[in-house]
Write a protein that holds these residues in place. Structure first.
Motif, PDB file in Angstrom:
ATOM      1  N   SER A   1       0.821  -1.216   0.000  1.00 12.58           N
ATOM      2  CA  SER A   1       0.000   0.000   0.000  1.00 12.58           C
ATOM      3  C   SER A   1       0.858   1.271   0.000  1.00 12.58           C
ATOM      4  O   SER A   1       0.417   2.317   0.455  1.00 12.58           O
ATOM      5  CB  SER A   1      -0.938  -0.015   1.217  1.00 12.58           C
ATOM      6  N   PHE A   2       2.082   1.155  -0.511  1.00  6.92           N
ATOM      7  CA  PHE A   2       2.979   2.303  -0.564  1.00  6.92           C
ATOM      8  C   PHE A   2       2.474   3.376  -1.528  1.00  6.92           C
ATOM      9  O   PHE A   2       2.431   4.554  -1.201  1.00  6.92           O
ATOM     10  CB  PHE A   2       4.367   1.872  -1.043  1.00  6.92           C
ATOM     11  N   LYS A   3       2.093   2.940  -2.723  1.00  8.28           N
ATOM     12  CA  LYS A   3       1.686   3.887  -3.754  1.00  8.28           C
ATOM     13  C   LYS A   3       0.474   4.690  -3.290  1.00  8.28           C
ATOM     14  O   LYS A   3      -0.566   4.139  -2.949  1.00  8.28           O
ATOM     15  CB  LYS A   3       1.356   3.141  -5.048  1.00  8.28           C
ATOM     16  N   GLY A   4       0.639   5.990  -3.233  1.00  9.78           N
ATOM     17  CA  GLY A   4      -0.457   6.867  -2.818  1.00  9.78           C
ATOM     18  C   GLY A   4      -0.598   7.022  -1.312  1.00  9.78           C
ATOM     19  O   GLY A   4      -1.445   7.774  -0.853  1.00  9.78           O
ATOM     20  N   SER A   5       0.220   6.305  -0.543  1.00 13.31           N
ATOM     21  CA  SER A   5       0.117   6.469   0.913  1.00 13.31           C
ATOM     22  C   SER A   5       0.667   7.829   1.306  1.00 13.31           C
ATOM     23  O   SER A   5       1.524   8.386   0.622  1.00 13.31           O
ATOM     24  CB  SER A   5       0.864   5.350   1.645  1.00 13.31           C
ATOM     25  N   ARG A   6       0.142   8.353   2.404  1.00 11.29           N
ATOM     26  CA  ARG A   6       0.601   9.677   2.837  1.00 11.29           C
ATOM     27  C   ARG A   6       0.394   9.836   4.335  1.00 11.29           C
ATOM     28  O   ARG A   6      -0.526   9.248   4.907  1.00 11.29           O
ATOM     29  CB  ARG A   6      -0.100  10.784   2.079  1.00 11.29           C
ATOM     30  N   PRO A   7       1.230  10.656   4.946  1.00 13.46           N
ATOM     31  CA  PRO A   7       1.055  10.900   6.378  1.00 13.46           C
ATOM     32  C   PRO A   7      -0.192  11.737   6.647  1.00 13.46           C
ATOM     33  O   PRO A   7      -0.431  12.737   5.988  1.00 13.46           O
ATOM     34  CB  PRO A   7       2.304  11.690   6.778  1.00 13.46           C
TER      35      PRO A   7
ATOM     36  N   SER B   1      -4.446  -0.458  -0.947  1.00 15.76           N
ATOM     37  CA  SER B   1      -3.817  -1.435  -1.813  1.00 15.76           C
ATOM     38  C   SER B   1      -4.862  -2.071  -2.715  1.00 15.76           C
ATOM     39  O   SER B   1      -5.993  -2.271  -2.303  1.00 15.76           O
ATOM     40  CB  SER B   1      -3.154  -2.512  -0.946  1.00 15.76           C
ATOM     41  N   ARG B   2      -4.459  -2.409  -3.922  1.00 12.24           N
ATOM     42  CA  ARG B   2      -5.358  -3.143  -4.818  1.00 12.24           C
ATOM     43  C   ARG B   2      -5.356  -4.620  -4.451  1.00 12.24           C
ATOM     44  O   ARG B   2      -6.190  -5.383  -4.891  1.00 12.24           O
ATOM     45  CB  ARG B   2      -4.922  -2.973  -6.284  1.00 12.24           C
ATOM     46  N   THR B   3      -4.379  -5.034  -3.647  1.00 14.03           N
ATOM     47  CA  THR B   3      -4.312  -6.414  -3.178  1.00 14.03           C
ATOM     48  C   THR B   3      -5.411  -6.636  -2.151  1.00 14.03           C
ATOM     49  O   THR B   3      -5.592  -5.829  -1.250  1.00 14.03           O
ATOM     50  CB  THR B   3      -2.945  -6.692  -2.518  1.00 14.03           C
ATOM     51  N   VAL B   4      -6.130  -7.720  -2.301  1.00 15.80           N
ATOM     52  CA  VAL B   4      -7.190  -8.053  -1.360  1.00 15.80           C
ATOM     53  C   VAL B   4      -6.704  -9.219  -0.502  1.00 15.80           C
ATOM     54  O   VAL B   4      -6.110 -10.160  -1.001  1.00 15.80           O
ATOM     55  CB  VAL B   4      -8.491  -8.429  -2.105  1.00 15.80           C
ATOM     56  N   ILE B   5      -6.935  -9.115   0.778  1.00 18.25           N
ATOM     57  CA  ILE B   5      -6.589 -10.196   1.697  1.00 18.25           C
ATOM     58  C   ILE B   5      -7.871 -10.933   2.031  1.00 18.25           C
ATOM     59  O   ILE B   5      -8.865 -10.296   2.413  1.00 18.25           O
ATOM     60  CB  ILE B   5      -5.956  -9.627   2.986  1.00 18.25           C
ATOM     61  N   PRO B   6      -7.876 -12.256   1.883  1.00 15.99           N
ATOM     62  CA  PRO B   6      -9.080 -12.985   2.305  1.00 15.99           C
ATOM     63  C   PRO B   6      -9.400 -12.651   3.760  1.00 15.99           C
ATOM     64  O   PRO B   6      -8.503 -12.557   4.597  1.00 15.99           O
ATOM     65  CB  PRO B   6      -8.666 -14.454   2.147  1.00 15.99           C
ATOM     66  N   LEU B   7     -10.665 -12.445   4.034  1.00 13.98           N
ATOM     67  CA  LEU B   7     -11.087 -12.000   5.366  1.00 13.98           C
ATOM     68  C   LEU B   7     -10.603 -12.926   6.480  1.00 13.98           C
ATOM     69  O   LEU B   7     -10.246 -12.468   7.556  1.00 13.98           O
ATOM     70  CB  LEU B   7     -12.607 -11.857   5.421  1.00 13.98           C
ATOM     71  N   ASN B   8     -10.550 -14.211   6.193  1.00 13.09           N
ATOM     72  CA  ASN B   8     -10.115 -15.155   7.223  1.00 13.09           C
ATOM     73  C   ASN B   8      -8.602 -15.106   7.465  1.00 13.09           C
ATOM     74  O   ASN B   8      -8.090 -15.809   8.339  1.00 13.09           O
ATOM     75  CB  ASN B   8     -10.559 -16.583   6.889  1.00 13.09           C
ATOM     76  N   GLU B   9      -7.886 -14.261   6.708  1.00 16.11           N
ATOM     77  CA  GLU B   9      -6.442 -14.119   6.895  1.00 16.11           C
ATOM     78  C   GLU B   9      -6.055 -12.789   7.559  1.00 16.11           C
ATOM     79  O   GLU B   9      -4.874 -12.524   7.761  1.00 16.11           O
ATOM     80  CB  GLU B   9      -5.713 -14.247   5.552  1.00 16.11           C
TER      81      GLU B   9
END
Length: 146
Positions: free
Chosen positions: A17-23, A37-45
């Motif tokens: 989630s680096f791209k576009g992150s900001r303080p 992030s465009r990456t999705v984490i399965p909810l059970n993880e």
């Protein structure tokens, strides 16, 4: 580079989630960074991923309802007030309330609090309950008071 940036960078990198992150808040004692992030984490993880990044950071996980966490929140609130932005008084049950509010909007939330040698770190992630991107990530790195 300040250590707070290194810690936040590790978290943002871990969740891609680096791209576009900001303080959101950045002063000498506290850093809050938000990203997605465009990456999705399965909810059970969610829990295992949060634990994994905590281990990578070398942190000790704290129970969200512990007295230590209430102290961390008060310390973080003090650090935030030292920045140019003002906030209301600290809500010791803020994590639980935030989770409930986001979940009422159809999101699933996971968060963990870790104690590092000189810092306290709060990591929160949330995404749509149907596992639709994006995955939101927020990390708070606060200098521990003596």
């Amino acid at each position: 580079m300040r250590k707070t940036y290194e810690i936040a960078g590790q978290v943002m990198g871990f969740f891609d989630s680096f791209k576009g992150s900001r303080p959101a808040i950045d002063n000498e004692k506290i850093l809050i960074v938000r990203g997605r992030s465009r990456t999705v984490i399965p909810l059970n993880e969610f829990e295992s991923k949060l634990s994994e990044i905590g281990e990578i950071l070398g942190g000790t996980e704290l129970e969200a309802t512990s007295e230590k966490v209430a102290k961390i929140l008060k310390s973080g609130d003090k650090h935030i007030k030292e920045s140019e932005r003002t906030t209301g008084s600290v809500d010791e049950h803020g994590f639980i309330r935030m989770k409930e509010e986001l979940e009422s909007m159809g999101l699933v939330v996971g968060y963990k609090i870790f104690e590092l040698p000189s810092f306290d770190v709060v990591i929160a992630i949330w995404e749509d309950k149907n596992e639709i991107p994006p995955l939101y990530v927020e990390v708070t790195v606060s200098e521990r008071e003596g």
